[in-house]
Design an enzyme around this catalytic site. Structure first.
Site, PDB file in Angstrom:
ATOM      1  N   HIS A 128      10.314  21.584  21.620  1.00 48.40           N
ATOM      2  CA  HIS A 128       9.052  22.032  22.236  1.00 48.40           C
ATOM      3  C   HIS A 128       7.851  21.167  21.832  1.00 48.40           C
ATOM      4  CE1 HIS A 128      11.269  25.283  23.877  1.00 48.40           C
ATOM      5  NE2 HIS A 128      11.267  26.081  22.835  1.00 48.40           N
ATOM      6  N   HIS A 197       7.249  30.141  28.054  1.00 47.67           N
ATOM      7  CA  HIS A 197       8.234  30.649  27.102  1.00 47.67           C
ATOM      8  C   HIS A 197       8.057  32.147  26.841  1.00 47.67           C
ATOM      9  CE1 HIS A 197      10.996  30.580  23.755  1.00 47.67           C
ATOM     10  NE2 HIS A 197      11.185  29.290  23.890  1.00 47.67           N
ATOM     11  N   GLU A 333      13.378  30.011  31.010  1.00 44.40           N
ATOM     12  CA  GLU A 333      12.427  28.904  30.958  1.00 44.40           C
ATOM     13  C   GLU A 333      12.780  27.893  32.053  1.00 44.40           C
ATOM     14  OE1 GLU A 333      12.603  27.611  26.687  1.00 44.40           O
ATOM     15  OE2 GLU A 333      13.645  29.520  26.592  1.00 44.40           O
TER      16      GLU A 333
HETATM   17  C1  BGC Z   1      15.228  27.382  22.630  1.00 40.44           C
HETATM   18  C2  BGC Z   1      15.809  28.069  21.416  1.00 40.44           C
HETATM   19  C3  BGC Z   1      14.733  28.159  20.399  1.00 40.44           C
HETATM   20  C4  BGC Z   1      13.556  28.874  20.967  1.00 40.44           C
HETATM   21  C5  BGC Z   1      12.441  28.853  19.972  1.00 40.44           C
HETATM   22  C6  BGC Z   1      14.102  28.173  23.128  1.00 40.44           C
HETATM   23  O1  BGC Z   1      13.525  27.533  24.218  1.00 40.44           O
HETATM   24  O2  BGC Z   1      16.194  27.215  23.622  1.00 40.44           O
HETATM   25  O3  BGC Z   1      16.886  27.341  20.899  1.00 40.44           O
HETATM   26  O4  BGC Z   1      15.161  28.791  19.242  1.00 40.44           O
HETATM   27  O5  BGC Z   1      13.126  28.249  22.130  1.00 40.44           O
HETATM   28  O6  BGC Z   1      11.614  29.842  20.212  1.00 40.44           O
END
Ligand code: BGC
Length: 369
Positions: A128, A197, A333
């Site tokens: 991210h 998210h 997402e």
């Molecule tokens: C990911 C997860 C991660 C999470 C974090 C998601 O987008 O796929 O692996 O732990 O984000 O908040």
């Protein structure tokens, strides 16, 4: 006043009232301050029985109230009551992660023959956008018709990414749907991947797990992952696997199957290859909650969809005194595939000067009797 004139006055008021119902009401207030004193604003979008609160820190959806089959309203996204816990958050609740949502292997990629090093915040990988990504920035908000638009200027070299990226995220609430439009431009070749998210629980945040909610995903294929949750590069058929959600299936129906992919992620945490035509808004997923009757329909222009079942939520102290546990929420997402900058066969995430990145996602709220 003559009765006929009174009738016209009444009609005028009715039309005015309808007009105001058709336009979401948008208000702005202060949510808190970051440690350096920067004000964080919250925008409240209200349209009929639906209310969304969205803040400038991380351009995050704070709450989303929708009615159930009896008209009873509940907040269906996980989050916190105040700003402070967001400042130390590792869940990405409601945020717009960036500059690259999801993982980039070994926190590096090569573009135009030059190697770029990113922040490692997930073992060897970058997740991210790294620990100082877009989810941690105070965006600049402005009220627009039906909603709010946030802007963030990410300087050249920010968290290792090349080029000054100017990103806009516009949230609008209309026709029982929250629409999110993303756009971005750059002054040097770069990569970009933006998503939202939010963690949903259609029975209401803090009401338990989401394993009984029924999911449909419009995808014949998905991208299997390795032990670091990085795609192997394969586009594997979902047929005959626990990833086949082409017909509505309870999220928990197969989550504990003896399946290597589910073991690696401790549940679902994979990207689906959507059947819809990239660039065209089409239905990606649908979740039905038999308990409340709430239905969430997800439409997007994006080629991929990360389905994540909150596998890493362990006793997160959330809103209203609720404590969120594993599978207390799911995220859908919409995105480009993880690690695309290192996967030449995946749809490109490159953005060049003169081009405009543009993607849209719609979360539509319905009820089933
Ligand atoms: C990911 C997860 C991660 C999470 C974090 C998601 O987008 O796929 O692996 O732990 O984000 O908040």
């Amino acid at each position: 006043m003559h009765w006929r004139n009174l009738r016209y006055v009444c009609l005028l008021f009715t039309l005015l009232a309808m007009g105001s119902q058709m336009e979401a009401k948008v208000t702005e207030s202060v949510f808190g301050k970051t440690p350096d004193g920067t004000a964080v604003d919250v925008y409240t979008l209200q349209d009929g029985a639906i209310t969304a609160r969205i803040m400038s820190y991380g351009a995050r959806v704070l709450s989303l109230e929708t009615p159930d089959r009896n008209g009873k309203v509940a907040d269906i996204v996980l989050g916190y009551d105040t700003l402070a816990p967001y400042l130390h958050d590792s869940t990405y609740f409601g945020s717009v992660p960036g500059r690259y949502a999801n993982r980039i292997a070994n926190a590096e990629f090569t573009l135009d023959g030059k190697q770029y090093h990113l922040i490692k915040n997930d073992g060897q990988n970058s997740l991210h956008g790294g620990s100082h990504g877009f989810a941690t920035k105070v965006w600049k908000g402005r009220i627009v018709p039906h909603g709010v638009e946030f802007t963030l200027v990410s300087p050249d070299g920010d968290s290792g990414y090349p080029g000054t990226l100017t990103a806009h995220v516009r949230y609008t609430l209309e026709h029982n749907a929250l629409k999110i439009e993303y756009s971005a431009t750059t002054d040097k070749d770069t990569v970009v991947n933006l998503t939202n998210h939010s963690y949903f629980n259609l029975s209401g945040e803090g009401s338990g797990n989401i394993l009984g909610e029924l999911l449909t995903v419009n995808a014949d294929r998905y991208t299997p992952i390795d032990a670091g949750l990085i795609p192997t590069g394969q586009l594997a058929p979902v047929a005959g696997t626990p990833f086949d959600f082409r017909k509505a299936t309870a999220i928990g129906a197969r989550i504990n199957d003896d399946n290597e992919q589910l073991h690696l992620a401790h549940g679902y945490d994979q990207n689906f290859v959507l059947n819809g035509k990239p660039g065209t808004l089409s239905e990606a997923a649908r979740v039905v909650d038999p308990n409340s009757g709430r239905v969430l329909v997800v439409k997007t222009t994006q080629p991929g969809l990360q389905f994540y079942t909150g596998n890493f939520l362990f006793g997160v102290k959330g809103k209203n005194g609720h404590v969120y546990q594993r599978h207390g929420g799911f995220a859908l997402e919409t995105q480009h595939f993880p690690d695309s900058p290192n996967q030449p066969k995946f749809p490109s995430t490159e953005l060049k000067p003169g081009q405009t990145y543009h993607e849209a996602t719609v979360f539509e709220f319905q009820v089933e009797r």
